[in-house]
Enzyme design. Sequence first.
Site, PDB file in Angstrom:
ATOM      1  N   SER A  27      39.591  47.238  46.018  1.00  0.00           N
ATOM      2  CA  SER A  27      39.700  48.529  45.336  1.00  0.00           C
ATOM      3  C   SER A  27      40.037  49.620  46.349  1.00  0.00           C
ATOM      4  O   SER A  27      39.748  49.480  47.545  1.00  0.00           O
ATOM      5  CB  SER A  27      38.362  48.887  44.680  1.00  0.00           C
ATOM      6  OG  SER A  27      38.374  50.208  44.189  1.00  0.00           O
TER       7      SER A  27
ATOM      8  N   TYR B 110      28.774  49.590  44.487  1.00  0.00           N
ATOM      9  CA  TYR B 110      30.038  48.960  44.085  1.00  0.00           C
ATOM     10  C   TYR B 110      31.063  49.033  45.223  1.00  0.00           C
ATOM     11  O   TYR B 110      31.701  48.022  45.574  1.00  0.00           O
ATOM     12  CB  TYR B 110      30.584  49.662  42.846  1.00  0.00           C
ATOM     13  CG  TYR B 110      32.004  49.285  42.472  1.00  0.00           C
ATOM     14  CD1 TYR B 110      32.264  48.134  41.739  1.00  0.00           C
ATOM     15  CD2 TYR B 110      33.089  50.083  42.852  1.00  0.00           C
ATOM     16  CE1 TYR B 110      33.568  47.792  41.398  1.00  0.00           C
ATOM     17  CE2 TYR B 110      34.384  49.744  42.512  1.00  0.00           C
ATOM     18  CZ  TYR B 110      34.626  48.595  41.786  1.00  0.00           C
ATOM     19  OH  TYR B 110      35.912  48.257  41.450  1.00  0.00           O
TER      20      TYR B 110
HETATM   21  P1  NAD Z   1      36.920  44.578  33.326  1.00  0.00           P
HETATM   22  O1  NAD Z   1      35.587  45.016  32.886  1.00  0.00           O
HETATM   23  O2  NAD Z   1      37.952  44.362  32.313  1.00  0.00           O
HETATM   24  O3  NAD Z   1      36.808  43.247  34.190  1.00  0.00           O
HETATM   25  C1  NAD Z   1      35.698  42.920  34.956  1.00  0.00           C
HETATM   26  C2  NAD Z   1      35.196  41.575  34.474  1.00  0.00           C
HETATM   27  O4  NAD Z   1      34.203  41.111  35.375  1.00  0.00           O
HETATM   28  C3  NAD Z   1      34.528  41.591  33.123  1.00  0.00           C
HETATM   29  O5  NAD Z   1      35.449  41.406  32.085  1.00  0.00           O
HETATM   30  C4  NAD Z   1      33.543  40.448  33.226  1.00  0.00           C
HETATM   31  O6  NAD Z   1      34.047  39.298  32.573  1.00  0.00           O
HETATM   32  C5  NAD Z   1      33.469  40.138  34.707  1.00  0.00           C
HETATM   33  N1  NAD Z   1      32.094  40.101  35.184  1.00  0.00           N
HETATM   34  C6  NAD Z   1      31.325  41.124  35.632  1.00  0.00           C
HETATM   35  N2  NAD Z   1      30.113  40.696  35.965  1.00  0.00           N
HETATM   36  C7  NAD Z   1      30.111  39.352  35.742  1.00  0.00           C
HETATM   37  C8  NAD Z   1      29.135  38.332  35.892  1.00  0.00           C
HETATM   38  N3  NAD Z   1      27.908  38.585  36.362  1.00  0.00           N
HETATM   39  N4  NAD Z   1      29.475  37.067  35.536  1.00  0.00           N
HETATM   40  C9  NAD Z   1      30.713  36.780  35.048  1.00  0.00           C
HETATM   41  N5  NAD Z   1      31.681  37.714  34.899  1.00  0.00           N
HETATM   42  C10 NAD Z   1      31.367  38.972  35.233  1.00  0.00           C
HETATM   43  O7  NAD Z   1      37.393  45.669  34.379  1.00  0.00           O
HETATM   44  P2  NAD Z   1      38.596  45.695  35.446  1.00  0.00           P
HETATM   45  O8  NAD Z   1      38.676  47.108  35.857  1.00  0.00           O
HETATM   46  O9  NAD Z   1      39.780  45.010  34.975  1.00  0.00           O
HETATM   47  O10 NAD Z   1      37.974  44.918  36.658  1.00  0.00           O
HETATM   48  C11 NAD Z   1      38.635  43.851  37.306  1.00  0.00           C
HETATM   49  C12 NAD Z   1      38.544  44.017  38.790  1.00  0.00           C
HETATM   50  O11 NAD Z   1      39.278  45.159  39.184  1.00  0.00           O
HETATM   51  C13 NAD Z   1      37.130  44.223  39.315  1.00  0.00           C
HETATM   52  O12 NAD Z   1      36.975  43.465  40.498  1.00  0.00           O
HETATM   53  C14 NAD Z   1      37.108  45.689  39.656  1.00  0.00           C
HETATM   54  O13 NAD Z   1      36.196  45.966  40.692  1.00  0.00           O
HETATM   55  C15 NAD Z   1      38.529  45.886  40.106  1.00  0.00           C
HETATM   56  N6  NAD Z   1      38.985  47.257  40.157  1.00  0.00           N
HETATM   57  C16 NAD Z   1      39.105  47.979  39.016  1.00  0.00           C
HETATM   58  C17 NAD Z   1      39.569  49.274  39.094  1.00  0.00           C
HETATM   59  C18 NAD Z   1      39.720  50.123  37.866  1.00  0.00           C
HETATM   60  O14 NAD Z   1      39.991  51.315  38.002  1.00  0.00           O
HETATM   61  N7  NAD Z   1      39.567  49.584  36.678  1.00  0.00           N
HETATM   62  C19 NAD Z   1      39.922  49.828  40.322  1.00  0.00           C
HETATM   63  C20 NAD Z   1      39.779  49.068  41.456  1.00  0.00           C
HETATM   64  C21 NAD Z   1      39.325  47.780  41.364  1.00  0.00           C
END
Ligand code: NAD
Length: 291
Positions: A183, A196
């Site tokens: 991230s 986080y």
């Molecule tokens: P999202 O909520 O759609 O995806 C995250 C997923 O993590 C969830 O759908 C869930 O299935 C899974 N998860 C969380 N805890 C879990 C557990 N204990 N066991 C099994 N599964 C678990 O959100 P997203 O934003 O698409 O996140 C995906 C990745 O992108 C993450 O690593 C997040 O840190 C990263 N990210 C997101 C952003 C943003 O702005 N959305 C920015 C930077 C990084």
Amino acid sequence: MHDPRSLYPTIEPPEQRQPHPGLDKEMEPKADIGLDSYVGHGRLQGRKALITGGDSGIGSAVAVAYAREGADVAISYLPEEQADADRVIEAIEAAGQKALALPGDLCELAQCEKIVRDTVEAFGGLDILVNNASRQIWHDGIENIPDEDFDATMKSNIYSAYRVTKAAIPHLQPGSAIIFTSSIQAYEPSATLLDYAMTKAAMNNLSKGLATQLTPKGIRVNAVAPGPIWTPLQPSYGQPMDKLTEFGQQAPVGRAGQPAELAGAYVFLASDEASYVMGETLAVTGGTPTP
Ligand code: NAD
Ligand code: MG
């Protein structure tokens, strides 16, 4: 040719709150995971992929893209996310590929090992691992982060990525790829996301360290560092309400990103086109520079 400022809408989400982990189908507006736009070109023909957190957000966009590029795709997610997972499984199968649904909590070591075992059994191998699952819960200062929350975030983000990777490595042949979702928070931690953000720095570091270990074995390891992307993680306590309603507008490109805009980076890093790319973190931040 398209202007990146307007290729996707500038969203102004209304106030909304979902219980963690949040569902794509309850978001307003809906996230764009590329269902109507992603066109594959056979770049992952015959590959076998496992994507943690593949039910929604970035992971779901990657799952759709991988399937349309010719890969069989397994997605892991939490049981309460079944409705989101069903839609992704349907899209993978509609692309003519095998899909595997892996509900369960990755805070548990046994589940981390099981998703690898089940994928190998169902697909006859594994050659792309995307460590993408993460938990993001905002808190107003370190003194207000309950210890259980800190623990759950460490386990969901770092422990899971480490354990799933460890279980996967014995199955990976030369040419395989591991991709971590880091991230912008790895470089620019928000005051409200201390726990986080430190996991995202750790995943970035693990990616680079592992690349050093596995490149001599022909396995490429890289990471992607997204900026603000509109996904279920945000309205399910990922951001304070005032940041949610103007989510992403501080990015130099002037808007939040959509999950669909991440797919290309993950396809590239998984494919042979990235044969000389190892230990890299690809920034997909809407213009915010990373070191
Ligand atoms: P999202 O909520 O759609 O995806 C995250 C997923 O993590 C969830 O759908 C869930 O299935 C899974 N998860 C969380 N805890 C879990 C557990 N204990 N066991 C099994 N599964 C678990 O959100 P997203 O934003 O698409 O996140 C995906 C990745 O992108 C993450 O690593 C997040 O840190 C990263 N990210 C997101 C952003 C943003 O702005 N959305 C920015 C930077 C990084
Ligand atoms: Mg989800």
